[in-house]
Design an enzyme around this catalytic site. Structure first.
Site, PDB file in Angstrom:
ATOM      1  N   ASP A  56       0.843  -1.198   0.000  1.00 39.08           N
ATOM      2  CA  ASP A  56       0.000   0.000   0.000  1.00 39.08           C
ATOM      3  C   ASP A  56       0.879   1.248   0.000  1.00 39.08           C
ATOM      4  OD1 ASP A  56      -2.512  -1.236   0.007  1.00 39.08           O
ATOM      5  OD2 ASP A  56      -2.376  -1.616   2.158  1.00 39.08           O
ATOM      6  N   GLU A 133      -4.453  10.127   4.731  1.00 36.75           N
ATOM      7  CA  GLU A 133      -4.786  11.078   5.801  1.00 36.75           C
ATOM      8  C   GLU A 133      -3.793  12.222   5.869  1.00 36.75           C
ATOM      9  OE1 GLU A 133      -1.676   9.238   6.531  1.00 36.75           O
ATOM     10  OE2 GLU A 133      -3.046   7.810   7.416  1.00 36.75           O
TER      11      GLU A 133
END
Ligand code: NAP
Ligand code: MN
Length: 278
Positions: A56, A133
């Protein structure tokens, strides 16, 4: 005919791999298959599809490499390791990936991303986009900041800092802080506290909040000093931050949507639960 026939067109493909031995092996296999194939043209410039090889974290890096081209690029990830959140294929499934790319009709799965605008006292404005984020923290002393949600002065926060997660980022740092896991078809942001101070005098909400698409989050630091701001895997230090705005960006990230595009709940189960006892 009004429908675009994608099979007539050569697909421009960028292959981005991390430094792991296994990733490099997968990359050279993909490269050698695609370079002699008339349906594909390998190019890191203006690609239609970006194939990432790694985890990821590698997809996060590739997102930032192509963050100015989000409307024309679709991503697909190969994971050298376990199944990830942004990766649909395992390293031994290269042939299956190529087969699916040949059958591809240009469909995509799109997910919201976060827009961050940082205002400094000297008038400078810094803009960034996050796939997972963004955080704002004060390291040396307690962060004191006013939190404004959709123009409502919501709270005066005291603590280590705050995190704003996208739906697909909700399973990363946000989850470690006790935030909720949010399905990525829900277009919302999550505001999560990092160690809030709560006592007779100081009061913060204490739980994370889910903020709808149209609402803006504003964080106004109340003390001078250096703030640590992160956007995905990057960290910055800024002196005298006057305000930071967070909202859902008008661009989205697009993934190649084959049958293979794994269900979000499968990923959550695979990552955090594993096989359950019967
Ligand atoms: P890293 O420290 O190498 O990776 C952090 C871990 O988070 C890796 O295992 C990564 O998976 C995983 N991850 C990344 N995005 C995810 C997602 N959307 N859902 C679930 N897991 C995810 O750093 P990195 O690879 O550059 O990733 C940066 C990310 O690390 C940040 O965006 C933040 O979310 C996360 N982080 C977490 C904490 C924490 O939980 N305390 C603290 C700082 C940062 P792979 O192994 O597949 O790459
Ligand atoms: Mn990583």
């Amino acid at each position: 005919m009004t429908q675009t026939n994608y099979t007539d067109k050569v697909t421009r493909v960028a292959i981005i791999a991390n430094g792991k031995y296994q990733s490099k092996r997968v990359a050279s296999k993909l490269f050698s298959i695609l370079k002699d194939d008339n349906d594909f043209y390998l190019s890191k410039k203006n690609p239609d599809i970006v194939i990432t090889i790694g985890g990821d974290g590698m997809l996060l890096s590739a997102f930032h490499m192509y963050e100015k081209e989000l409307d024309t690029v679709r991503f697909v990830g190969i994971h050298t390791g376990h199944l990830g959140f942004y990766t649909d294929y395992r390293d031994y499934e290269v042939d299956q990936l190529i087969e699916n790319l040949r059958a591809d009709n240009g469909q995509s799965a799109a997910y919201p991303i976060l827009k961050v605008t940082i205002y400094l006292e000297n008038g400078k404005v810094i803009k960034a986009r996050a796939l997972n984020e963004a955080t704002i923290r004060r390291i040396e002393k307690t962060m004191v900041a006013d939190v404004i949600i959709n123009k409502v002065p919501f709270e005066r926060f005291r603590g280590d800092g705050m995190l704003i997660a996208t739906p697909t980022g909700s399973t990363a740092y946000n989850k470690s802080l006790g935030g909720s896991v949010l399905h990525p078809t829900i277009e919302a942001l999550q505001l999560t506290e990092i160690s809030s101070l709560n006592n007779r005098v100081y009061r913060a909400l204490g739980s994370s909040v889910i903020i709808p698409k149209k609402d803006k989050i504003e964080i106004i630091p109340k003390r001078l000093g250096t703030y640590t701001l992160s956007v995905d895997n990057k960290t910055f230090h800024y002196k005298n931050v006057t305000k930071v705005d967070y909202s859902i960006d008008h661009h989205k990230i697009h993934f190649v949507a084959s049958e293979r595009h794994t269900s979000f709940w499968e990923r959550v189960k695979d990552a955090f639960i594993g096989e359950s006892d019967s």
